[in-house]
Design a protein around this motif. Structure first.
Motif, PDB file in Angstrom:
ATOM      1  N   ALA A 289       0.614  -1.576  -0.093  1.00 57.29           N
ATOM      2  CA  ALA A 289      -0.019   0.183   0.300  1.00 57.29           C
ATOM      3  C   ALA A 289       0.762   0.990  -0.088  1.00 57.29           C
ATOM      4  CB  ALA A 289      -0.761   0.069   1.040  1.00 57.29           C
ATOM      5  N   LEU A 290       0.269   2.448  -0.631  1.00 53.55           N
ATOM      6  CA  LEU A 290       0.948   3.660  -0.408  1.00 53.55           C
ATOM      7  C   LEU A 290       0.885   4.351   0.576  1.00 53.55           C
ATOM      8  CD1 LEU A 290      -0.219   5.031  -3.665  1.00 53.55           C
ATOM      9  CD2 LEU A 290       2.276   4.222  -3.272  1.00 53.55           C
ATOM     10  N   PRO A 291       2.208   4.124   0.957  1.00 52.01           N
ATOM     11  CA  PRO A 291       2.156   4.774   3.425  1.00 52.01           C
ATOM     12  C   PRO A 291       1.771   6.343   3.273  1.00 52.01           C
ATOM     13  CG  PRO A 291       4.158   5.196   1.644  1.00 52.01           C
ATOM     14  CD  PRO A 291       3.480   4.668   0.908  1.00 52.01           C
ATOM     15  N   ASP A 292       0.955   6.113   4.281  1.00 54.18           N
ATOM     16  CA  ASP A 292       0.105   7.863   5.022  1.00 54.18           C
ATOM     17  C   ASP A 292       1.260   9.488   4.958  1.00 54.18           C
ATOM     18  OD1 ASP A 292      -2.345   6.191   4.086  1.00 54.18           O
ATOM     19  OD2 ASP A 292      -2.407   5.740   6.226  1.00 54.18           O
TER      20      ASP A 292
ATOM     21  N   ALA B   7      -5.472   2.891  -7.662  1.00 48.84           N
ATOM     22  CA  ALA B   7      -6.349   3.559  -6.183  1.00 48.84           C
ATOM     23  C   ALA B   7      -6.377   5.386  -6.640  1.00 48.84           C
ATOM     24  CB  ALA B   7      -6.869   3.065  -5.045  1.00 48.84           C
ATOM     25  N   GLU B   8      -4.902   5.304  -5.908  1.00 49.26           N
ATOM     26  CA  GLU B   8      -4.902   6.890  -5.684  1.00 49.26           C
ATOM     27  C   GLU B   8      -4.468   7.836  -6.998  1.00 49.26           C
ATOM     28  OE1 GLU B   8      -3.761  10.503  -3.493  1.00 49.26           O
ATOM     29  OE2 GLU B   8      -3.342   8.401  -2.630  1.00 49.26           O
ATOM     30  N   THR B   9      -3.965   7.271  -7.586  1.00 48.57           N
ATOM     31  CA  THR B   9      -4.345   8.464  -8.485  1.00 48.57           C
ATOM     32  C   THR B   9      -5.568   8.198  -9.861  1.00 48.57           C
ATOM     33  OG1 THR B   9      -3.114   6.520 -10.479  1.00 48.57           O
ATOM     34  CG2 THR B   9      -1.697   8.213  -8.983  1.00 48.57           C
ATOM     35  N   GLY B  10      -6.321   7.378  -8.934  1.00 50.14           N
ATOM     36  CA  GLY B  10      -7.664   7.149 -10.283  1.00 50.14           C
ATOM     37  C   GLY B  10      -7.860   6.779 -11.674  1.00 50.14           C
TER      38      GLY B  10
END
Length: 446
Positions: A125-128, A150-153
């Motif tokens: 997962a991408l870190p927060d 999911a993050e970049t859309g």
């Protein structure tokens, strides 16, 4: 200053990024999933493992853009280029590397650095929060790739990459093959004999092309519609583009004279390049393939001199992913939506070992500078590194963005003075300008 830089991936880009940041005094953690989680192409858990080729391409820093990139990386104290120089093999004007000792040396340097620690395991997962560089390369794991989407859309673009086979040297018939670099290029006798050459007559070539076209090949799964990167096309795809495509490409016979029959001009020539320092392994240059394993053995043994060849590794094909960088990344290689996360390497849309390492070098330096409380701009576009960054983060057309090797077409033009310049003069002007500007960029960081 207690901030730590986290780097996901220990390939060319991740290794270089870690070295650069640690050299600037920043603590680094490299997160590497191998060997716990393997990939299609990798065989070890070493950092900077070379899988597609053992070549860093041309080392000519006066007439070639990738050679200029070598020069810039040396000037910046690059780990990858330094270890490549230490473990180089004869290859004419190219920088070829003894791949296993090279990767082992990079691994020792990184694991032995007091500011670098290694965490084995997959990042899914991408870190927060924190400072991160994603340098997972073209074989980014499915879970992390999905997190990026999911993050970049936006869907990551993709293309298929192929690997060439490697032959045991002792099984090559040297009464047919001979050793010679094209145009006898090289400063030493060893460099002028850096390649093995297998000649083909017209009849043999035509039969070889027929076999390539008819061979069983790996089929893509339903829904896989990515194209190929033009710099690494499977040999059978090139053959499909025309019967003479190969003999004007990787099998061109120019600049070579058959040592066994100098009076006979080959119709085509297959070249093999040394793959290790012992000279026991040779890879077939330009012979990336998607043929199934059994078909590869049958077809490649049609090559004169390779009738009894044994293969240390057969070719293969795998799916590579890369970002639409012009849309998603800023000129500091940061994800626009999450500026604490940078990307480096092939996932940014550069192609090639050297280009990947160069983006790691910049990402590592820029991330370290931020941790140290200052901003570091990328090199100007007149440099090889700067030209690449400018291209992938805004210079390229987002709608048609594809992986790109460094080339002089990415550089701002040079106006000819005192009349029209020839290509050699123009390329020398590019490299002279770049070296001056890059040296100034480095000096500005002191």
């Amino acid at each position: 200053m207690n901030a730590r830089l986290h780097i996901v991936g220990g390939g060319m880009a991740g290794s270089e990024a870690a070295w650069q940041a640690a050299s600037m005094g920043v603590a680094v953690t490299i997160h590497e999933m191998r060997p716990r989680v393997g990939t299609f192409a990798h065989r070890t858990g070493d950092f900077a493992e070379m899988v597609c080729s053992n070549s860093f391409r041309s080392d000519d820093d006066a007439q070639n853009a990738v050679g200029l990139l070598h020069w810039e990386m040396r000037a910046a104290g690059g780990l990858v280029i330094g270890m490549a120089d230490r473990h180089r093999l004869p290859a004419g004007g190219a920088l070829a590397v003894d791949r296993e000792p090279f990767a082992a040396a990079v691994t020792r340097e990184l694991r032995g650095h007091p500011l670098i620690e290694v965490s084995e395991g997959e990042i899914t997962a991408l870190p927060d929060s924190g400072h991160w560089i994603i340098a997972t390369g073209p074989l980014t794991s499915g879970a992390l790739a999905e997190a990026i989407r999911a993050e970049t859309g936006a869907e990551a673009l993709a293309f298929f990459d192929a690997i060439a086979p490697i032959v045991h040297a002792e099984t090559i018939d040297m009464s047919v093959a001979w050793m010679q670099s094209r145009y006898d290029k090289g400063e030493t006798e060893e460099e002028r004999r850096a390649y093995l050459n297998c000649p083909m007559s017209r009849e043999t070539y035509e039969a070889f092309v027929d076999a390539l076209l008819a061979a069983d090949k790996t089929e893509f799964r339903e829904g896989e519609t990515a194209g190929y990167f033009d710099g690494c096309l499977p040999i059978e795809v090139m053959a499909e583009r025309g019967r003479d495509t190969l003999r004007f490409g990787p099998m061109k016979p120019v600049g070579l004279t058959n040592a066994h029959r100098p009076e006979v001009k080959p119709h085509a020539v297959v070249q093999l390049r040394r793959d290790n320092a012992l000279g026991t392994l040779y890879n077939i240059v330009g012979f990336q393939t998607k043929m199934k394993y059994g078909a590869q053995v049958d077809v490649f043994r049609m090559i004169p001199g390779l009738e009894n060849a044994r293969f240390a590794r057969l070719g293969g094909i795998h799916r590579n992913t890369f970002l639409n960088a012009p849309t998603l990344l800023d000129d500091r290689l940061r994800l626009r939506s999450r500026p604490g996360i940078r990307f480096a390497g092939q996932i940014t849309g550069v192609e090639g070992y050297v280009e990947s390492a160069a983006m790691g070098l910049l990402a590592g330096r820029m991330a370290a500078a931020q941790i140290l409380g200052r901003d570091l701009a990328p090199p100007p576009p007149e440099t090889a590194m700067g030209a690449l960054v400018h291209h992938i983060t805004g210079g390229a057309e987002a709608k048609t963005f594809q992986p790109m090797n460094v080339n002089f077409g990415l550089f701002p033009p040079i106006e000819a003075k005192g009349g029209r310049k020839g290509r050699k003069d123009r390329y020398r002007a590019y490299t002279d300008r770049a070296k001056t500007v890059f040296t100034e960029w480095l000096a500005g960081q002191d």
